[in-house]
Design a protein around this motif. Structure first.
Motif, short mmCIF file in Angstrom:
data_model
loop_
_atom_site.label_atom_id
_atom_site.label_comp_id
_atom_site.label_asym_id
_atom_site.label_seq_id
_atom_site.Cartn_x
_atom_site.Cartn_y
_atom_site.Cartn_z
N CYS A 213 0.83 -1.21 0.00
CA CYS A 213 0.00 0.00 0.00
C CYS A 213 0.86 1.26 0.00
O CYS A 213 0.54 2.24 -0.68
CB CYS A 213 -0.94 0.00 1.20
N MET A 214 1.93 1.26 0.75
CA MET A 214 2.82 2.41 0.77
C MET A 214 3.41 2.67 -0.60
O MET A 214 3.59 3.81 -1.03
CB MET A 214 3.92 2.21 1.80
N ARG A 215 3.70 1.60 -1.33
CA ARG A 215 4.24 1.75 -2.68
C ARG A 215 3.17 2.29 -3.62
O ARG A 215 3.43 3.16 -4.45
CB ARG A 215 4.75 0.41 -3.18
N LEU A 216 1.94 1.79 -3.49
CA LEU A 216 0.87 2.25 -4.37
C LEU A 216 0.51 3.71 -4.10
O LEU A 216 0.10 4.43 -5.01
CB LEU A 216 -0.38 1.37 -4.19
N MET A 217 0.66 4.15 -2.86
CA MET A 217 0.29 5.51 -2.50
C MET A 217 1.30 6.55 -3.00
O MET A 217 1.10 7.74 -2.80
CB MET A 217 0.11 5.64 -0.99
N ALA A 227 -5.64 2.46 -2.03
CA ALA A 227 -4.60 1.44 -1.97
C ALA A 227 -5.10 0.16 -1.32
O ALA A 227 -4.88 -0.94 -1.84
CB ALA A 227 -3.38 1.98 -1.22
N LEU A 228 -5.81 0.29 -0.20
CA LEU A 228 -6.32 -0.90 0.49
C LEU A 228 -7.41 -1.59 -0.32
O LEU A 228 -7.48 -2.82 -0.38
CB LEU A 228 -6.87 -0.52 1.87
N THR A 229 -8.28 -0.80 -0.95
CA THR A 229 -9.34 -1.39 -1.78
C THR A 229 -8.76 -2.17 -2.94
O THR A 229 -9.19 -3.29 -3.24
CB THR A 229 -10.27 -0.28 -2.31
N THR A 279 -13.65 3.50 -6.48
CA THR A 279 -12.45 4.02 -5.81
C THR A 279 -11.42 4.49 -6.83
O THR A 279 -10.79 5.54 -6.65
CB THR A 279 -11.85 2.94 -4.90
N LEU A 280 -11.23 3.72 -7.89
CA LEU A 280 -10.30 4.13 -8.94
C LEU A 280 -10.78 5.40 -9.64
O LEU A 280 -9.97 6.27 -10.00
CB LEU A 280 -10.11 3.00 -9.96
N TYR A 281 -12.08 5.51 -9.81
CA TYR A 281 -12.65 6.73 -10.41
C TYR A 281 -12.38 7.93 -9.52
O TYR A 281 -11.99 9.01 -10.00
CB TYR A 281 -14.14 6.54 -10.65
N ALA A 282 -12.58 7.76 -8.20
CA ALA A 282 -12.32 8.86 -7.26
C ALA A 282 -10.85 9.23 -7.24
O ALA A 282 -10.50 10.41 -7.17
CB ALA A 282 -12.79 8.45 -5.87
N ALA A 283 -9.97 8.22 -7.32
CA ALA A 283 -8.53 8.50 -7.33
C ALA A 283 -8.14 9.25 -8.61
O ALA A 283 -7.33 10.19 -8.57
CB ALA A 283 -7.75 7.19 -7.22
N ALA A 284 -8.73 8.84 -9.75
CA ALA A 284 -8.44 9.53 -11.00
C ALA A 284 -8.95 10.96 -10.98
O ALA A 284 -8.29 11.88 -11.47
CB ALA A 284 -9.06 8.75 -12.17
#
Length: 344
Positions: A213-217, A227-229, A279-284
């Motif tokens: 998760c730290m890497r993805l963030m 990241a967790l999702t 979640t990916l939509y919100a991140a984008a």
């Protein structure tokens, strides 16, 4: 002769059907939906069982690992494909569904579903409870807003969750009628909000203690929730042969209808986990609208926004994020801007 077992699973009961290689029904039973009962019935069958199959559902995890522990070859099948096969049957009963599932298993016309680990389900449960408490807290706040309008009290358009009680309670306590009706609602909301904040801290703590998760963030716009999702939904990154298929797995690629001279691409399929897609939509959206740091993926999304519109651009960036996050997980690398531009 090989024998295949189809299970039509419900909450408390299970219809079992055994067919041979030619499709002939050999055994049918109605059992309790318990691993021990199913395993005992199959162990008393006079021939060895080739494979046991059932469609994906809420009881899949329990049955899959339970029957695996009993030394059966178990497969969980994609529900949409099984439903398409069973829809051709005239009468829908548990008995007929078990027969149909056994025939689908025998013919091999199915896609196996990956069974996630207990850790992945634990992450999903943590995120789901956090989301549920947040929704209930917002519902109670909206209920209070609606009731106050009747008495001519209009709250500000934006009130933060933490300060909602401090803004509303003084208004209510000045009126005995309002206080008698709404103070219990505010008290319930305060308790829910406190538990939500505790779960929110647990989510952030879990993400900060997880190396993946730290890497993805390190990707702009990707926070602890995203990241967790993503990690909980993927579970095992090696089950995807190519990173590009991850976007399709979560329904972020367009549908396609081709027949004869017609070849029409449609909207995104919206298959797979809707929570991951949202979640990916919100991140984008956060990457394009709120992230100040420049990057190639953001520049690409902004150019797309000017030509295709905001919603299409955000979906395209979400699709790119799914591919990027999986590739970073596989390679063990952090986000580097110079490697993003050519990805799709």
């Amino acid at each position: 002769m090989e024998y295949f077992v189809g299970l039509d699973v419900s909450l408390r009961s299970c219809a079992l059907c055994v067919v041979d290689t030619r499709g002939k029904v050999v055994l049918e039973r109605e059992l309790a939906c318990e691993v021990d009962d199913i395993a005992e019935c199959l162990s008393h069958f006079q021939y060895p069982i080739e494979r046991v199959g059932f469609e994906a559902g809420t009881m899949s995890q329990h049955l899959y690992f339970g029957l695996k522990a009993a030394n059966f070859d178990v497969v969980c099948m994609e529900a949409r494909q099984v439903n398409a096969a069973l829809s051709a049957m005239r009468n829908k009963t548990d008995k007929n569904d078990a027969r149909g599932i056994a025939q689908v298993l025998r013919t091999g016309w199915f896609s196996p579903v990956h069974m996630k680990s207990r850790e992945a389900h634990g992450l999903r449960a943590l995120l789901s409870t956090r989301k549920a408490l947040l929704k209930k807290t917002m519902d109670l706040a909206n209920e209070a807003r609606g009731l106050l309008k009747i008495f001519g009290i209009r709250l500000p358009k934006t009130v933060k969750h933490g300060s909602f009680d401090g803004v509303v309670r003084p208004m209510i306590e000045m009126d005995d009628v309002l206080a008698h009706a709404l103070v219990p609602l505010l008290d319930a909301r305060v308790v829910l909000n406190q538990h939500f904040l505790e779960l929110d801290r647990r989510v952030k703590r879990a993400a900060s203690h997880d190396e993946v998760c730290m890497r993805l963030m390190t990707v702009p716009g990707v926070g602890p929730i995203a990241a967790l999702t993503f990690k909980g939904a993927i579970d095992d990154p090696t089950r995807f042969k190519r990173s590009r298929t991850v976007a399709a797995h979560f329904g972020l690629t367009p549908r396609r209808y081709q027949s004869g001279e017609h070849d029409n691409p449609g909207r995104i399929s919206k298959a797979g986990d809707r929570d991951v897609r949202a979640t990916l939509y919100a991140a984008a959206n956060a990457l394009l609208m709120r992230t100040m740091a420049g990057s190639r993926i953001k520049s690409w999304g902004m150019r797309l926004m000017r030509t295709k519109g905001r919603r299409r651009a955000v979906v395209a960036v979400a699709r790119k994020l799914a591919v990027l996050l999986h590739r970073m997980w596989i390679d063990g690398t952090e986000f580097r801007q110079e490697q993003v531009g050519g990805m799709a």
